[in-house]
Design a protein around this motif. Structure first.
Motif, PDB file in Angstrom:
ATOM      1  N   PRO A   1      18.942  25.775  22.932  1.00  0.00           N
ATOM      2  CA  PRO A   1      19.743  24.905  22.051  1.00  0.00           C
ATOM      3  C   PRO A   1      19.683  23.236  22.588  1.00  0.00           C
ATOM      4  O   PRO A   1      19.050  23.119  23.717  1.00  0.00           O
ATOM      5  N   GLN A   2      19.561  22.297  21.568  1.00  0.00           N
ATOM      6  CA  GLN A   2      19.181  20.976  22.038  1.00  0.00           C
ATOM      7  C   GLN A   2      20.502  20.198  22.732  1.00  0.00           C
ATOM      8  O   GLN A   2      20.337  19.786  23.773  1.00  0.00           O
ATOM      9  N   SER A   3      21.796  20.956  22.258  1.00  0.00           N
ATOM     10  CA  SER A   3      22.985  20.716  23.168  1.00  0.00           C
ATOM     11  C   SER A   3      24.111  21.502  22.727  1.00  0.00           C
ATOM     12  O   SER A   3      23.823  22.512  21.873  1.00  0.00           O
ATOM     13  N   GLU A   4      25.028  21.568  23.616  1.00  0.00           N
ATOM     14  CA  GLU A   4      25.960  22.636  23.670  1.00  0.00           C
ATOM     15  C   GLU A   4      26.599  22.618  22.116  1.00  0.00           C
ATOM     16  O   GLU A   4      27.018  21.775  21.572  1.00  0.00           O
ATOM     17  N   GLY A   5      26.649  23.847  21.348  1.00  0.00           N
ATOM     18  CA  GLY A   5      27.238  24.017  19.986  1.00  0.00           C
ATOM     19  C   GLY A   5      26.119  23.461  19.096  1.00  0.00           C
ATOM     20  O   GLY A   5      26.668  23.773  17.830  1.00  0.00           O
ATOM     21  N   ASP A   6      25.114  22.962  19.149  1.00  0.00           N
ATOM     22  CA  ASP A   6      24.173  22.578  18.180  1.00  0.00           C
ATOM     23  C   ASP A   6      23.088  23.816  17.851  1.00  0.00           C
ATOM     24  O   ASP A   6      21.985  23.536  18.225  1.00  0.00           O
ATOM     25  N   THR A   7      23.491  24.706  17.198  1.00  0.00           N
ATOM     26  CA  THR A   7      22.578  25.729  16.770  1.00  0.00           C
ATOM     27  C   THR A   7      21.782  25.573  15.861  1.00  0.00           C
ATOM     28  O   THR A   7      20.683  25.727  15.609  1.00  0.00           O
ATOM     29  N   ALA A   8      22.051  24.483  14.738  1.00  0.00           N
ATOM     30  CA  ALA A   8      21.283  24.044  13.793  1.00  0.00           C
ATOM     31  C   ALA A   8      19.786  23.562  14.274  1.00  0.00           C
ATOM     32  O   ALA A   8      19.022  23.596  13.370  1.00  0.00           O
ATOM     33  N   ASN A   9      19.861  23.085  15.527  1.00  0.00           N
ATOM     34  CA  ASN A   9      18.475  22.476  16.007  1.00  0.00           C
ATOM     35  C   ASN A   9      18.129  23.094  17.257  1.00  0.00           C
ATOM     36  O   ASN A   9      17.388  22.581  17.932  1.00  0.00           O
ATOM     37  N   ASP A  10      18.253  24.522  17.110  1.00  0.00           N
ATOM     38  CA  ASP A  10      17.649  25.180  18.353  1.00  0.00           C
ATOM     39  C   ASP A  10      15.998  25.543  18.225  1.00  0.00           C
ATOM     40  O   ASP A  10      15.444  25.331  17.193  1.00  0.00           O
ATOM     41  N   VAL A  11      15.440  25.354  19.181  1.00  0.00           N
ATOM     42  CA  VAL A  11      13.972  25.405  19.278  1.00  0.00           C
ATOM     43  C   VAL A  11      13.523  26.674  19.926  1.00  0.00           C
ATOM     44  O   VAL A  11      14.069  27.138  21.160  1.00  0.00           O
ATOM     45  N   THR A  12      12.638  27.467  19.501  1.00  0.00           N
ATOM     46  CA  THR A  12      11.878  28.650  19.824  1.00  0.00           C
ATOM     47  C   THR A  12      10.892  28.590  20.581  1.00  0.00           C
ATOM     48  O   THR A  12       9.841  27.951  20.228  1.00  0.00           O
ATOM     49  N   ILE A  13      11.079  28.722  21.830  1.00  0.00           N
ATOM     50  CA  ILE A  13       9.918  28.577  22.987  1.00  0.00           C
ATOM     51  C   ILE A  13       9.433  30.034  23.219  1.00  0.00           C
ATOM     52  O   ILE A  13      10.154  31.132  23.606  1.00  0.00           O
ATOM     53  N   THR A  14       8.185  29.891  23.153  1.00  0.00           N
ATOM     54  CA  THR A  14       7.415  31.221  23.461  1.00  0.00           C
ATOM     55  C   THR A  14       6.297  31.328  24.640  1.00  0.00           C
ATOM     56  O   THR A  14       5.640  30.362  24.799  1.00  0.00           O
ATOM     57  N   GLY A  15       6.671  32.441  25.541  1.00  0.00           N
ATOM     58  CA  GLY A  15       5.789  32.303  26.639  1.00  0.00           C
ATOM     59  C   GLY A  15       5.947  31.565  27.796  1.00  0.00           C
ATOM     60  O   GLY A  15       4.806  31.554  28.810  1.00  0.00           O
ATOM     61  N   GLN A  16       7.012  30.996  27.929  1.00  0.00           N
ATOM     62  CA  GLN A  16       7.177  30.208  29.111  1.00  0.00           C
ATOM     63  C   GLN A  16       8.279  30.422  29.935  1.00  0.00           C
ATOM     64  O   GLN A  16       9.391  31.004  29.400  1.00  0.00           O
TER      65      GLN A  16
ATOM     66  N   ILE B   1       9.834  28.884  32.793  1.00  0.00           N
ATOM     67  CA  ILE B   1      10.732  27.847  33.067  1.00  0.00           C
ATOM     68  C   ILE B   1      10.732  26.962  31.935  1.00  0.00           C
ATOM     69  O   ILE B   1       9.747  26.209  31.590  1.00  0.00           O
ATOM     70  N   VAL B   2      12.257  26.980  31.146  1.00  0.00           N
ATOM     71  CA  VAL B   2      12.133  26.291  30.004  1.00  0.00           C
ATOM     72  C   VAL B   2      13.293  25.387  29.774  1.00  0.00           C
ATOM     73  O   VAL B   2      14.503  25.795  30.401  1.00  0.00           O
ATOM     74  N   SER B   3      13.450  24.026  29.374  1.00  0.00           N
ATOM     75  CA  SER B   3      14.487  23.360  29.219  1.00  0.00           C
ATOM     76  C   SER B   3      14.874  22.823  27.778  1.00  0.00           C
ATOM     77  O   SER B   3      14.063  22.787  26.990  1.00  0.00           O
ATOM     78  N   ALA B   4      15.918  22.358  27.813  1.00  0.00           N
ATOM     79  CA  ALA B   4      16.262  22.105  26.113  1.00  0.00           C
ATOM     80  C   ALA B   4      15.607  20.889  25.897  1.00  0.00           C
ATOM     81  O   ALA B   4      15.235  20.125  26.807  1.00  0.00           O
ATOM     82  N   PRO B   5      15.392  20.184  24.553  1.00  0.00           N
ATOM     83  CA  PRO B   5      14.761  19.323  24.094  1.00  0.00           C
ATOM     84  C   PRO B   5      15.723  18.088  24.571  1.00  0.00           C
ATOM     85  O   PRO B   5      16.788  18.097  24.334  1.00  0.00           O
ATOM     86  N   MET B   6      14.949  17.044  25.241  1.00  0.00           N
ATOM     87  CA  MET B   6      15.533  16.050  25.710  1.00  0.00           C
ATOM     88  C   MET B   6      14.665  14.787  25.398  1.00  0.00           C
ATOM     89  O   MET B   6      13.528  14.899  25.387  1.00  0.00           O
ATOM     90  N   ALA B   7      15.515  13.560  25.073  1.00  0.00           N
ATOM     91  CA  ALA B   7      14.854  12.387  24.807  1.00  0.00           C
ATOM     92  C   ALA B   7      15.552  11.087  25.167  1.00  0.00           C
ATOM     93  O   ALA B   7      16.770  11.227  25.523  1.00  0.00           O
ATOM     94  N   ILE B   8      14.796  10.034  25.801  1.00  0.00           N
ATOM     95  CA  ILE B   8      15.181   8.729  25.927  1.00  0.00           C
ATOM     96  C   ILE B   8      14.784   7.914  24.930  1.00  0.00           C
ATOM     97  O   ILE B   8      13.606   8.091  24.499  1.00  0.00           O
ATOM     98  N   MET B   9      15.702   6.872  24.478  1.00  0.00           N
ATOM     99  CA  MET B   9      15.306   6.164  23.449  1.00  0.00           C
ATOM    100  C   MET B   9      15.544   4.729  23.740  1.00  0.00           C
ATOM    101  O   MET B   9      16.638   4.218  24.050  1.00  0.00           O
TER     102      MET B   9
END
Length: 338
Positions: free
Chosen positions: A66-81, A83-91
């Protein structure tokens, strides 16, 4: 002749003195200037997420992150990793390019158990890949794979070039990032003490209004970051839901010294073309806006170097091109689409 020359010189002196008079007519008679210096606060406005989530995935199974809690519309599927973290960005919302540095501090979450029960073995942070190094045990650089319950966790960051900052764009850019490979030059290994790294990425300036307020993000003014790495899948002690860690990332932003090259719009036939940058650094993604005189026509672009020769190494895809490490001139011709 001599007298005329002296007369001419005399007039010259009179005129010179006459022109100089206004400079001495002010109230300041000792010809000194006092300048007052006052601190001017310049605000660096960068949007930084407060929290994030990461997962320990020993067997590298497909994970919907999940990108953030409750944001299932923008889930990202990660394969083969592992240690995995959610999508995070600084702007970056300011009018200046920023160099981003990071201080990363990790901590293993202690395990508490009821009286009389034995606490499971705590996970540990590894200082190198848990997969070992090399395939020949007799080689001097060989490192055997880890057997303890350890994880090689590291922080990665990169400039994003294709996102406008929406949750969907951030998720798509994160998914396109791909598998992780540790880079000693830019990545930060997570340990139980603070580890600092300068210039982990550069954020380009945002588009600003004429009054200096933020208008929109540009290609490169958003940066992605994540935790990734590997861990032992066949450790002597089993991984459990009690295995947890936290990582704190403290960002520092300073004006970036980025060498930029001129972008010139040359001859355009059948319409107009503008670029969103007048100058750009090598690797920047530049967006072209093409407006045909005749509706429906599309541009064919030609790029030229400073010496006027054609540059076929630069191409436009979906109205964007990647800036080379030199100045360019862009020419265009509009015609009916083939």
């Amino acid at each position: 002749m001599k007298s005329k020359k002296l007369l001419s010189l005399g007039l010259s002196l009179v005129m010179s003195l006459s022109l100089a008079v206004p400079a001495f007519a002010a109230a300041n008679t000792d010809n000194t200037t006092e300048i007052s210096g006052t601190y001017k606060d310049v605000v660096i406005d960068v949007v930084v997420p407060n929290t994030g989530v990461a997962f320990i995935n020993p067997y590298g199974l497909d994970l919907k992150v999940p990108q953030s809690e409750g944001d299932t519309a923008n889930d990202v599927t990660i394969t083969g990793q592992q240690i995995v973290s959610a999508p995070m960005a600084i702007m970056n919302k300011t009018a200046m390019d920023l160099s981003v540095s990071a201080t990363v501090t990790g901590a293993i979450t202690p395990i508490t158990v009821p009286d009389g029960e034995t606490a499971p073995t705590l996970m540990k942070f590894a200082t190198n890949t848990t997969k070992g190094v090399g395939s020949n045990p007799d080689a001097p650089d060989y490192v055997a794979p880890a057997t303890g319950k350890s994880a090689f966790v590291y922080f990665q960051a990169k400039q994003a070039t294709n996102t406008t900052g929406t949750a969907a764009d951030v998720a798509a850019e994160y998914a396109a990032w791909g598998a992780s490979t540790y880079n000693e030059a830019t990545d930060v290994i997570v340990a139980a003490k603070a580890v600092a790294k300068e210039n982990v990425m550069t954020l380009r300036a945002a588009a600003m209004e004429t009054d200096g307020t933020f208008s929109a993000y540009k290609a490169g003014s958003i940066g992605m970051f994540r935790l990734t790495g590997d861990c032992t899948s066949g450790s002597k002690a089993n991984w459990t839901e009690k295995d947890k860690f936290t990582v704190t990332v403290a960002f520092t932003f300073t004006p970036a010294a980025v060498e930029k090259y001129a972008i010139t719009i040359g001859a355009v036939t059948g319409g107009t073309v503008t670029a969103d940058y007048a100058t750009a650094a090598a690797g920047d993604v530049v967006t072209l806006t093409a407006t045909p005189t005749t509706t429906g026509q599309v541009p064919t672009y030609t790029f030229k170097k400073a010496d006027g020769t054609a540059d076929t190494s630069v191409t436009v895809t979906a109205g964007k091109f990647t800036m080379p490490a030199y100045a360019i001139t862009i020419e265009a011709t509009f015609a009916a689409a083939p």
